[in-house]
Enzyme design. Structure first.
Site: not given
Ligand code: ADP
Ligand code: MG
Length: 367
Positions: A27, A120, A164
Site C-alpha cells: 500500500e 477501484s 488500479d
C-alpha cells in the site's frame, strides 16, 4: 503511441468490460516506485458504446450507479465536467491528448463494483470507457493505463498511482499480479483455490482521504530527498534509520518494509503458503496503522476481528482512512467471519460491515 483514426459513425456498437481490483499487499508503494500484489476482482463495469453523431460532437452517458446523463463535448478540458461524468470526460480529454481521435456517441454503463469502497470502481470505469472508445486500436495495456491515470489525475483531480489501472487491465482469473512500479513489469502469480479471499467493506466514508494522501506522498518525497535519491526505491530496507525526522522515518519505514513484504508475499502465494502470507498481511496492517497512520479505529477493529475469528491474516486494503479490509482464510473461517464479524463490529458502535467472497477474475476485455 501510434496515431489512430476513429471508427466511422455508424460503426457497430462496442461493449467493453473492466474489473475493479483489490490489493493483497503493497500500500502506497506505487508512487514510491516499489511493488504491489493486486488481483482483478470478479466484479466489474460494463460500457456499451454506440457511435452516433446525431447529437453533435458529444458523448452522452448514463449509468446504473449514478443519476442523470453526463454530456461531454469531445473538445472538453479539465474543469468543464464535474461529478461522475468527469471520469468519462477525463478519458476523452486524455485520449485526445495522446493524438487519438474519439468518436461521438452514446454510452450506457452498468457496474457490479461497489462505488467508493476502495475496490477501484473509478479505474474499472476508466478502463472500460477507454477500451470501448479504442476498440479497434492497437494501444497497449500500459498505454491505456497511463491514459486512464492522466484522466483521473489531471481531469478528475485525484492524485492516484498506476496500481488500479494496471490491475484492471492486466488481471487474469485465478491469478495475482506482482507489479514493479519502476519498470511497470507485471508478473502473474497463481492463486490456488485453497484460500478464501474476503473483502470486508467498512461502509464508513473515507475521511480527509485526499488531503492525507497528498501529505503521505509529500512525506515520502521529502524522505527520498533527505536520503539524496529520486525515490524510496533507490535505497536499502534500513535506510529509514538515517533520517533525522521522526515522522519521516516512520513513513519511509512503512514503504521500505512494505516493499520487502510484497516480494515475500508473492513467493508465499506462489508456494501456496497461506500461513506465511497471512503473517505478512498482518504485519502490513500494523505498519499502515503505526508507521504510515492511514487506518481508522473501525478498520483496525475489522482487521483484528477477522484475525480473532480465524483468518490467516487481514489488512486494510486501498489508500486508507476508510474503505475495505482484505482477509485470507480457510473456507470454514470464511463462513464464521461472514456470520459473526458484522455483529461484533457494529456492537462496537461502528457501521455494520459488508463481507464479500471474491476470486481473481479476468482483466479488461471487449465482450
Ligand atoms: P473507488 O474507486 O474506491 O470506488 P473513487 O472515489 O476513486 O472510489 O471513485 C468513485 C467515483 O467514481 C464515484 O463517485 C463516481 O463518480 C465514479 N464512478 C465509479 N464507478 C462508476 C459507475 N459505474 N458509474 C458512474 N460513475 C462511477
Ligand atoms: Mg478510485
Amino acid at each position: 503511441m501510434s496515431a489512430t483514426t476513429s471508427r466511422d459513425i455508424g460503426a457497430p456498437t462496442v461493449t467493453a468490460y473492466a474489473p475493479g481490483r483489490v490489493n493483497l499487499i503493497g500500500e502506497h508503494t506505487d508512487y514510491n516506485l516499489g511493488y504491489a500484489l493486486p488481483i482483478a476482482l470478479d466484479l466489474g463495469t460494463t460500457v456499451t458504446f454506440r457511435p452516433a453523431d446525431d447529437h453533435g460532437p458529444m458523448i452522452s452517458a448514463s449509468s446504473d450507479s449514478e443519476s442523470g446523463t453526463a454530456t461531454i463535448d469531445l473538445g472538453t478540458r479539465p474543469g468543464e465536467v464535474s461529478g461522475w461524468g468527469a471520469y468519462i470526460a477525463g478519458c476523452v480529454w486524455a485520449l485526445r491528448g495522446a493524438d487519438y481521435e474519439v468518436p461521438a456517441g452514446r454510452m450506457e454503463i452498468t457496474s457490479t463494483v461497489p462505488v467508493g469502497s476502495g475496490l477501484s470502481s473509478s479505474a474499472a470505469l476508466e478502463c472500460a470507457v477507454l477500451l470501448a472508445l479504442t476498440a479497434e486500436s492497437t494501444l497497449s495495456g500500459h498505454e491505456l493505463a497511463r491514459i486512464a491515470q492522466r484522466a483521473e489525475n489531471d481531469y478528475v483531480g485525484a492524485p492516484t498511482g498506476l496500481l488500479d489501472q494496471l490491475a484492471s487491465l492486466f488481471g487474469r482469473a485465478d491469478t495475482a499480479m506482482l507489479i514493479d512500479f519502476r519498470s511497470l513489469e507485471v508478473t502473474q502469480v497463481p492463486v490456488d483455490e485453497s484460500a478464501t479471499i474476503l473483502v470486508i467493506d467498512s461502509n464508513s466514508p473515507h475521511r480527509h482521504a485526499a488531503g492525507e494522501y497528498a501529505a503521505r506522498r509529500a512525506s515520502c518525497e521529502a524522505a527520498a530527498a533527505a536520503l539524496g535519491v529520486a525515490s524510496l526505491r533507490d535505497v536499502d530496507e534500513d535506510a529509514w534509520r538515517r533520517l533525522p525526522d521522526g515522522t519521516q522515518r516512520r513513513r519511509a519505514r512503512h514503504i521500505l518494509t512494505e516493499n520487502a513484504r510484497v516480494l515475500a508475499a508473492s513467493v508465499a502465494l506462489n508456494d501456496g503458503d497461506v500461513t506465511a502470507l497471512g503473517e505478512l498481511m498482518d504485519a502490513s496492517h500494523v505498519s499502515m496503522r503505526d508507521d504510515f497512520e492511514i487506518t481508522t479505529p473501525t478498520i483496525d477493529l475489522i482487521a483484528e476481528t477477522a484475525r480473532l475469528v480465524g483468518a490467516y491474516g487481514a489488512r486494510m486494503t486501498g489508500g486508507g482512512f476508510g474503505g475495505s479490509v482484505i482477509a485470507l482464510c480457510a473456507s470454514d473461517s470464511a463462513d464464521r467471519i461472514t456470520v459473526e464479524l458484522p455483529d461484533i463490529v457494529s456492537a462496537g458502535g461502528h457501521p455494520t460491515p459488508t463481507v464479500r467472497v471474491v476470486r481473481p477474475g479476468p482483466g479488461a476485455h471487449l465482450l
